[in-house]
Design a protein around this motif. Sequence first.
Motif, short mmCIF file in Angstrom:
data_model
loop_
_atom_site.label_atom_id
_atom_site.label_comp_id
_atom_site.label_asym_id
_atom_site.label_seq_id
_atom_site.Cartn_x
_atom_site.Cartn_y
_atom_site.Cartn_z
N TYR A 130 0.83 -1.20 0.00
CA TYR A 130 0.00 0.00 0.00
C TYR A 130 0.87 1.25 0.00
O TYR A 130 1.91 1.29 0.69
CB TYR A 130 -0.89 0.03 1.24
CG TYR A 130 -1.96 -1.04 1.29
CD1 TYR A 130 -3.10 -0.93 0.51
CD2 TYR A 130 -1.85 -2.14 2.14
CE1 TYR A 130 -4.10 -1.89 0.57
CE2 TYR A 130 -2.84 -3.10 2.21
CZ TYR A 130 -3.97 -2.97 1.42
OH TYR A 130 -4.96 -3.93 1.48
N ALA A 141 -2.26 2.33 9.67
CA ALA A 141 -1.64 1.34 8.80
C ALA A 141 -1.73 -0.08 9.34
O ALA A 141 -1.69 -1.04 8.57
CB ALA A 141 -0.18 1.71 8.53
N TYR A 155 3.32 -1.22 3.90
CA TYR A 155 2.85 0.14 3.67
C TYR A 155 4.03 1.07 3.50
O TYR A 155 5.00 1.02 4.25
CB TYR A 155 1.99 0.62 4.84
CG TYR A 155 1.57 2.06 4.71
CD1 TYR A 155 2.24 3.07 5.39
CD2 TYR A 155 0.54 2.43 3.86
CE1 TYR A 155 1.87 4.41 5.25
CE2 TYR A 155 0.16 3.75 3.72
CZ TYR A 155 0.83 4.74 4.42
OH TYR A 155 0.46 6.04 4.27
#
Length: 298
Positions: A130, A141, A155
């Motif tokens: 992500y 997150a 992330y």
Amino acid sequence: MQVHSAPGEAGRAGCPGGSTVGERAAQGHEQGNGDVFLGQDQPHSARMYDYYLGGKTNYRVDREAAQAVIRLFPAIETVARVNRAYMHRAARYLAQRGVRQFIDVGTGIPTAPNLHEVVQGVAPECRVMYIDNDPIVLVYADELLAGTPEGLTGYVQADATDPDAVLAAVDAEGVVDLGRPVALSLHALLHFIPDDRDPYGIVGGFMDRLAPGSYLSLTHCTGDFAPEAWQAIIDTYVQRGTPAQVRSRAEVERFFEGLELVSPEVVLAHQWHPRVGSGPGVLSDRLVSLYAGVGRKV
């Protein structure tokens, strides 16, 4: 750049002092982490999108800007829901066809089911990275990192307009192998990149680095069906500090140059492989005002 691996009106109810539950939680996180600045002083497109979806992870400034857009075009909430439903269908479609690696750029506030939950529901070994540039997404997150034991998620906080830097950070994480096919998601992102930021060059910069067999999935708002309303929406975003630009179907198709478009090619998002119960019900083109498509790098 930071890297980490491992719902309706009722949902918008304010708390005393005008803050939402999500806003207070985020502020508490910021107080405990001096490295995170959440940018409460101006609206952010990701937090406005969260508001359109009925979420609570937004600030007063985001809600005021979102309400201004809703007054201009009440269907913007429908556009957001259609976009989300398309993401679920496209991700599931690609996972069912053997894609096991995904990069989601412009992730936004986590909203279940997230992309990794969709694809790992098809194939638990899927890996998902992500990327977003809003610090509040970093605060939440953990919700993006709780995948299956067989798979892996990560992330990266980074700027989507710098594909080389984004992919370098992704590569360094080791979650996704860029030497193998990847599905790149650019959902509800490119209409925030005006022509003077070279959006076509940005998309090309991502796809040039990805292996043959990779896919591009994107959605993009359009003024084709309500030009005056969408120009007013663009003006609202720009006046509040967020560059934006809607594009025609032909302009959206240009993002897929050099790629093999998956049938039904570029269509309104609710028309792309529709499924019963996926997104809002019967819709007019004007209400949707969002193109979608998937292309494959050959």
